[in-house]
Scaffold this active site. Structure first.
Site, PDB file in Angstrom:
ATOM      1  N   ASP A  26      -2.587   2.617  -2.885  1.00  0.00           N
ATOM      2  CA  ASP A  26      -2.088   3.094  -1.591  1.00  0.00           C
ATOM      3  C   ASP A  26      -3.335   3.476  -0.778  1.00  0.00           C
ATOM      4  OD1 ASP A  26      -1.183   4.554   0.572  1.00  0.00           O
ATOM      5  OD2 ASP A  26       0.370   5.614  -0.565  1.00  0.00           O
TER       6      ASP A  26
ATOM      7  N   GLU B 251      -3.904  16.162  -4.499  1.00  0.00           N
ATOM      8  CA  GLU B 251      -2.925  15.261  -3.885  1.00  0.00           C
ATOM      9  C   GLU B 251      -1.608  15.584  -4.559  1.00  0.00           C
ATOM     10  OE1 GLU B 251      -0.308  13.316  -3.430  1.00  0.00           O
ATOM     11  OE2 GLU B 251      -1.098  11.385  -4.157  1.00  0.00           O
TER      12      GLU B 251
ATOM     13  N   GLU C 242       9.103  17.331  -5.969  1.00  0.00           N
ATOM     14  CA  GLU C 242       8.136  17.446  -7.073  1.00  0.00           C
ATOM     15  C   GLU C 242       7.627  18.863  -7.220  1.00  0.00           C
ATOM     16  OE1 GLU C 242       4.502  15.177  -8.076  1.00  0.00           O
ATOM     17  OE2 GLU C 242       5.517  13.499  -7.133  1.00  0.00           O
TER      18      GLU C 242
ATOM     19  N   HIS D 180       3.026   4.667  -0.390  1.00  0.00           N
ATOM     20  CA  HIS D 180       3.928   4.669  -1.559  1.00  0.00           C
ATOM     21  C   HIS D 180       5.007   5.750  -1.422  1.00  0.00           C
ATOM     22  CE1 HIS D 180       1.488   8.066  -2.925  1.00  0.00           C
ATOM     23  NE2 HIS D 180       2.359   8.267  -3.891  1.00  0.00           N
TER      24      HIS D 180
END
Ligand code: SAH
Length: 538
Positions: A233, A326, A335, A486
């Site tokens: 990505d 990240e 997440e 992505h």
């Protein structure tokens, strides 16, 4: 004894007014005993002897009678064969049903016992008081009850031990019950939460503890493919690279913490950008690859890799100057990895004097700013494919399926031509200031409609900024108007399209909260005109 109200607890020896021998001569005990005997007189039941027709006033009297008249001590038989509750019950019913002789009972082999068959669990006499007696209690009160002095003391001790053992077993049973109750509570919570989304509850998930979920989460990052996807990505990876390479003054001689280093790519960018030391942490197995990668690139002197959850490990330094990570998930917050980054921030980020909380320039987390945006979608064709489809499936009506389909937010690339409003930022997150509770929020929004058509859904995405203290600022967007990443976009489909007019403001309210059952997944609720719909992102 005085507190004993349960016939089984008392060994069945009740209403023993004909048994003065039971006294051990202690006056206090005698008083208690008398009181106890008075209470018990009312509900005493006569017991038929096992070997003749005589009716006895109590179980103990029956045992005494058996010993005196029939020359058999049943307690000895119980002890000899270590009979448990079932063995004892079967023995009583065996004796009653077979009219066996006492001599045959005393001469029994150790095994097999003649009453082993389950048939002897069936009572021969109705309401047989002997069957309501605990053999353990009998053993504690047999001969010892029938005499006085030290034997009686032994019996009491045995009784106390037996009571202690029962208390221990009860405590264990209670602990197990509490545990089951806790699991049931989780199940109920799960069902309620899932009910909101119209999704069926997953019974199997109930037993899953948070740790198991985390294990699954980290093991997904153990496979190379997810890292390949992220590294390929370019929008993502080049943004991090450009930010670091174009702002070397930010990194020069700094101690950097990379939270969730994966293959180590960000750590290596930081090292090349001039960091004095980089500490790279990851809980997933990918870190073993990162160790090789770092060595292969001769960066092992600068980069220290540590395997573990950032929340669990201890860093080799007290404080760091910069945190890079990240951590972004779908719709930014899916997440919940930002939680871990904030944990590291609060623990390890050095205060530069002016203090990051008060808006000091350094030290900082990068990226430092994020926007979450929404726009209205008017993709009638796709809506028909996904939702209208269920109205007529091979000429059958399956419209009820929509209730299962709609609540699942869809991660896909949205064609920018399908946008029918200007975008609106609904939330800005400053990673240096935000606190955990602010990651769940409610926000009013207003979307300026650009086309007269039908609104079929809302699209969500985010923008990322490397801003603070950078002479060369870098940003990237995951919006439909930009090169795809992505993360794609997140689509919240409406069950029925909403007619809209060009120029109108479509206003609504969005609520974002974590799924308590699985805090890595999100619930997103939209209030749009008079409609309310909760979506799950998992
Ligand atoms: N920084 C890498 C990988 C990013 S993916 C890159 O940019 O390519 C996120 C990584 O963070 C995963 O490898 C995951 O295992 C790790 N991670 C997530 N939460 C973590 C935590 N609490 N402690 C340690 N590692 C974590």
């Amino acid at each position: 004894m005085a507190e004993c109200k349960d016939p089984r607890e008392c060994g069945g020896d009740r209403a023993v007014d004909d048994m003065p021998e039971l006294s051990d001569g202690d006056d206090d005990e005698m008083d208690d005993e008398e009181q106890w005997m008075e209470e018990d007189e009312e509900d005493s039941q006569s017991v038929t002897c096992l070997f003749c027709d005589r009716l006895l006033s109590s179980v103990t009297a029956t045992l005494q009678h058996c010993t005196a008249e029939h020359h058999i001590n049943l307690v000895d038989v119980i002890r000899k064969h270590s009979l448990d509750d079932y063995g004892y019950i079967k023995m009583i019913n065996f004796i009653r049903s077979t009219n066996c002789s006492t001599s045959s009972l005393t001469a029994l082999p150790d095994a097999p016992l003649p009453w082993e068959s389950e048939v002897f669990l069936r009572p021969v006499l109705q309401d047989d008081p002997l069957l309501q007696t605990d053999p353990e209690e009998l053993c504690g009160s047999d001969g010892s009850c029938l005499s006085s002095g030290p034997e009686s003391h032994d019996a009491l001790q045995r009784r106390a031990q037996a009571a202690e053992e029962r208390a221990r077993c009860s405590e264990e049973a209670l602990a197990r019950a509490m545990d089951d109750l806790h699991k049931l509570k989780l199940l109920a919570q799960g069902l309620v939460l899932n009910a909101e989304t119209g999704k069926p509850g997953k019974l199997g998930a109930v037993a899953e503890l948070r740790e198991d979920e985390d294990e699954a989460y980290f093991s997904s990052y153990g496979h190379y493919s997810i890292h390949e996807e992220m590294l390929k990505d370019k929008v993502r990876t080049e943004s991090y690279r450009d930010f670091m390479y174009r702002n070397p003054e930010v990194f020069k001689d700094k101690v950097v913490l990379d939270v969730g280093c994966g293959t180590g790519i960000l750590s290596m960018f930081a090292a090349r950008a001039g960091a004095k030391k980089v500490i790279a942490v990851d809980q997933s197995e990918i870190i073993y690859q990162a160790m090789d990668i770092v060595r292969s690139n001769q960066l092992e002197d600068k980069i220290t890799l540590i395997k573990g959850r950032i929340e669990d490990i201890k860093l080799p330094v007290e404080k760091v100057d910069i945190i890079i990570s990240e951590w972004m998930g779908y719709f930014l917050l899916f997440e919940s990895m930002l939680d871990s980054v904030l944990h590291a921030r609060d623990l390890y980020l050095a205060d530069d004097g002016s203090g990051w909380i008060l808006g000091g320039t350094l030290p900082v987390i990068y990226p430092d700013l994020c926007n979450v945006s929404l726009a209205a979608l008017g993709d009638v064709q796709k809506h028909q494919d996904r939702i209208g489809f269920w109205d007529d499936v091979y000429s059958f009506n399956m419209a009820c399926m929509k209730k299962a389909v709609v609540p699942e937010a869809v991660v896909e690339v949205v064609n920018a031509d399908m946008l029918i409003s200007e975008p609106a930022v609904i939330q800005t997150i400053d990673c240096n200031r935000v606190c955990l509770s602010e990651l769940e929020f409610v926000s009013d929004f207003s979307l300026k409609i650009t086309n007269t058509t039908e609104c079929t859904g809302i699209v969500g995405y985010f923008d990322i900024f490397f801003d603070k203290g950078c002479s060369n600022k870098v940003m990237f967007s995951t919006g439909p108007q930009f090169t795809k990443t992505h993360w794609k976009q997140t689509v919240f489909l409406l069950e029925t399209p909403l007619p809209v007019q060009a120029g109108e403001e479509l206003s609504g309210k969005i609520t974002v909260r974590k799924n308590k059952k699985d805090p890595r997944s999100l619930f997103v609720t939209f209030d749009l005109r008079d409609r309310k719909q909760t979506y799950i992102l998992q």
